[in-house]
Design a protein around this motif. Structure first.
Motif, mmCIF file in Angstrom:
data_model
loop_
_atom_site.group_PDB
_atom_site.id
_atom_site.type_symbol
_atom_site.label_atom_id
_atom_site.label_comp_id
_atom_site.label_asym_id
_atom_site.label_seq_id
_atom_site.Cartn_x
_atom_site.Cartn_y
_atom_site.Cartn_z
ATOM 1 N N VAL A 232 0.952 -1.083 0.058
ATOM 2 C CA VAL A 232 0.281 -0.047 0.085
ATOM 3 C C VAL A 232 1.103 1.370 0.046
ATOM 4 N N ASP A 233 0.608 2.161 -0.979
ATOM 5 C CA ASP A 233 1.137 3.537 -0.964
ATOM 6 C C ASP A 233 -0.022 4.574 -0.895
ATOM 7 N N GLU A 234 0.319 5.932 -1.131
ATOM 8 C CA GLU A 234 -0.681 6.889 -0.912
ATOM 9 C C GLU A 234 -1.803 6.813 -2.074
ATOM 10 N N THR A 235 -1.679 6.187 -2.980
ATOM 11 C CA THR A 235 -2.563 6.099 -3.963
ATOM 12 C C THR A 235 -3.415 4.831 -4.192
ATOM 13 N N THR A 236 -3.074 3.916 -3.538
ATOM 14 C CA THR A 236 -3.405 2.500 -3.596
ATOM 15 C C THR A 236 -4.839 2.475 -3.190
ATOM 16 N N LEU A 237 -5.634 1.555 -4.417
ATOM 17 C CA LEU A 237 -6.996 1.023 -4.339
ATOM 18 C C LEU A 237 -7.118 -0.212 -4.086
ATOM 19 N N PRO A 238 -8.112 -0.649 -3.031
ATOM 20 C CA PRO A 238 -8.353 -2.069 -2.720
ATOM 21 C C PRO A 238 -8.434 -2.879 -3.803
ATOM 22 N N HIS A 239 -8.915 -2.534 -5.194
ATOM 23 C CA HIS A 239 -9.347 -3.171 -6.353
ATOM 24 C C HIS A 239 -7.890 -3.779 -6.861
ATOM 25 N N GLU A 240 -6.772 -2.912 -6.774
ATOM 26 C CA GLU A 240 -5.494 -3.138 -7.232
ATOM 27 C C GLU A 240 -4.828 -4.504 -6.688
ATOM 28 N N LEU A 241 -5.412 -4.819 -5.613
ATOM 29 C CA LEU A 241 -4.563 -5.845 -4.784
ATOM 30 C C LEU A 241 -5.448 -7.159 -4.568
ATOM 31 N N ASP A 242 -6.708 -7.108 -5.460
ATOM 32 C CA ASP A 242 -7.458 -8.300 -5.199
ATOM 33 C C ASP A 242 -8.184 -8.289 -3.728
ATOM 34 N N TRP A 243 -8.276 -7.182 -3.001
ATOM 35 C CA TRP A 243 -8.535 -7.103 -1.652
ATOM 36 C C TRP A 243 -9.928 -6.928 -1.179
ATOM 37 N N LEU A 244 -10.770 -6.772 -2.603
ATOM 38 C CA LEU A 244 -12.233 -6.821 -2.290
ATOM 39 C C LEU A 244 -12.851 -8.311 -1.878
ATOM 40 N N ARG A 245 -11.775 -9.399 -1.886
ATOM 41 C CA ARG A 245 -12.086 -10.566 -1.626
ATOM 42 C C ARG A 245 -12.456 -10.717 -0.051
ATOM 43 N N THR A 246 -11.642 -10.054 0.767
ATOM 44 C CA THR A 246 -11.715 -10.481 2.151
ATOM 45 C C THR A 246 -12.026 -9.008 2.900
ATOM 46 N N ALA A 247 -11.690 -8.051 2.558
ATOM 47 C CA ALA A 247 -11.779 -6.710 3.380
ATOM 48 C C ALA A 247 -13.033 -5.453 2.822
ATOM 49 N N VAL A 248 -13.428 -6.013 1.901
ATOM 50 C CA VAL A 248 -14.536 -4.811 1.339
ATOM 51 C C VAL A 248 -15.949 -5.553 1.060
ATOM 52 N N HIS A 249 -17.041 -4.965 1.545
ATOM 53 C CA HIS A 249 -18.617 -5.481 1.273
ATOM 54 C C HIS A 249 -18.786 -4.358 0.523
ATOM 55 N N LEU A 250 -19.488 -4.725 -0.625
ATOM 56 C CA LEU A 250 -19.877 -4.006 -1.839
ATOM 57 C C LEU A 250 -21.350 -3.418 -1.637
#
Length: 387
Positions: A232-250
């Motif tokens: 993660v840096d100052e511009t990172t989106l969750p989508h870029e890391l495939d982190w919507l798997r476990t950390a984001v409820h849409l």
């Protein structure tokens, strides 16, 4: 904002070699990294993770309050159930990540940014019945290659949900049929810091061995598992890391940064993507964290991204995670300059190159413009990242 480094007493154990950077304060290894990795993979090693921050949130409003601030649905989180969430900027960039487990009275947050997280949460309490405490000096985590939750009478334990797709989540995986993360079991057990050595010794007495962060990082990279302090840096989106798997409820209610999350998922594409790299180890050179990744060589080389994590795996050899431009040709051989010469790298796709999730909505028609964004939040703001 980070907390002062706490030095673990386990660094006094025979063979301990201190780690540095984000893992300063604990052992990198204890003299035999390959054997430590094998023991960890076999589920018979314990890892000192006492450098991680521990934040406790108590009070009757704790879960509904955390639910209103974060990316995950935790309002009805049952005792002993593990999840993770993010706190985003108004523009949808990742600011904090926390592993979360509630014991029925207190929500325990394991994070790499405890000081900054506590500062943010304290600002958001208002008149709610919550109490936020940085408990890092009193509590510590130890890691085990086990996927089972705590049994009755055992300490509070967070079980890593990666790579399962949680309710309300989705994936940007290039191949959603298989995932190497399913082979990695991992949990963090919370113990009083004064009991850290005795808890570890009890495991050693049962026949386990000590493993360091060399082993855990190699296993994490091979499992495509992102880490806040690295990926993660100052511009990172969750989508870029495939982190919507476990950390984001849409489909949950409004939270800061939700509008960007919805826009990128529904009608946009993440500008970058996480990829795993198999590194050529023939010249024994290993890239530094943050090293530039190029397509091509010499004067015609173009930078594609940067190295975010690097390790030596006991089976795969040198491997790395890199954040690169989404449109980078997946078949392109990449090169990373090092002091020992250029290191060639082959990609293993994590996030797909087209930038679409597994359940991306159908493209809206001309009379539906703006209706596919989900519920907006007046306080969110933020522009859709460029594709």
């Amino acid at each position: 904002m980070t907390s002062p480094t706490l030095t673990s007493p386990m660094l006094l154990r025979h063979g301990a070699v201190p780690d540095a950077g984000a893992d300063a304060g604990v052992a990198w290894h204890y003299g035999d990294p390959a054997a430590e990795q094998r023991a960890l993979a076999a589920g018979r090693a314990v890892v000192d993770q006492s450098h991680l921050g521990i934040v406790s949130v108590s009070g009757p409003d704790r879960l509904t309050w955390l639910n209103s601030l974060t990316t995950q649905e935790v309002a009805a989180l049952a005792p002993g159930v593990s999840t993770e969430f993010m706190i985003l900027s108004p523009q949808g960039r990742i600011e904090h990540v926390a592993n979360v487990v509630d014991d029925g009275e207190t929500a325990w947050l394991i994070t790499e940014t405890p000081t900054g997280l506590v500062t943010f949460l304290d600002r958001m309490k208002f008149m709610l019945r919550v109490e936020v405490t940085d408990a890092t000096s009193e509590w510590a985590a130890l890691g085990e290659a086990i996927s089972a939750p705590a049994a009755q009478g055992e300490p509070v334990t967070w079980v890593d949900p990666w790579p399962n797709i949680a309710v309300g989540g989705t994936t940007y995986a290039a191949d959603s049929s298989t995932h190497p993360g399913t082979e990695r079991a991992w949990r963090l057990v919370l113990v009083p810091r004064t009991d850290l050595e005795s808890e570890i010794d009890a495991r050693l007495d049962s026949g386990w061995s000590l493993a360091g962060t060399w082993a855990t990082e190699a296993a994490r990279i091979a499992a495509y598992r992102p880490r806040a302090s690295h990926e993660v840096d100052e511009t990172t989106l969750p989508h870029e890391l495939d982190w919507l798997r476990t950390a984001v409820h849409l489909h949950k209610g409004c939270y800061r940064g939700q509008e960007t999350v919805a826009k990128v998922h529904n009608v946009g594409r993440p500008p970058r993507r996480l990829t795993m790299l198999h590194l050529d180890g023939s010249n024994h050179a290993i890239p530094e964290l943050g090293a530039a990744v190029f397509i091509g060589e010499g004067d015609g080389a173009k930078q594609a991204g940067r190295i975010t994590s690097v390790g030596r795996h006991y089976e795969y050899g040198p491997i790395a995670l890199a954040m690169i431009k989404r449109a980078t040709d997946p078949s392109a051989q990449l090169n990373i300059p090092t002091d020992g010469g250029d290191v060639a790298a082959a990609q293993e796709l994590i996030v797909n190159a087209d930038g679409f999730s597994a359940d991306r909505p159908a493209k809206p028609g001309p009379t539906m413009r703006g209706l596919m964004m989900g519920k907006g939040c007046a306080a969110n703001g933020g522009d859709l990242p460029e594709e």
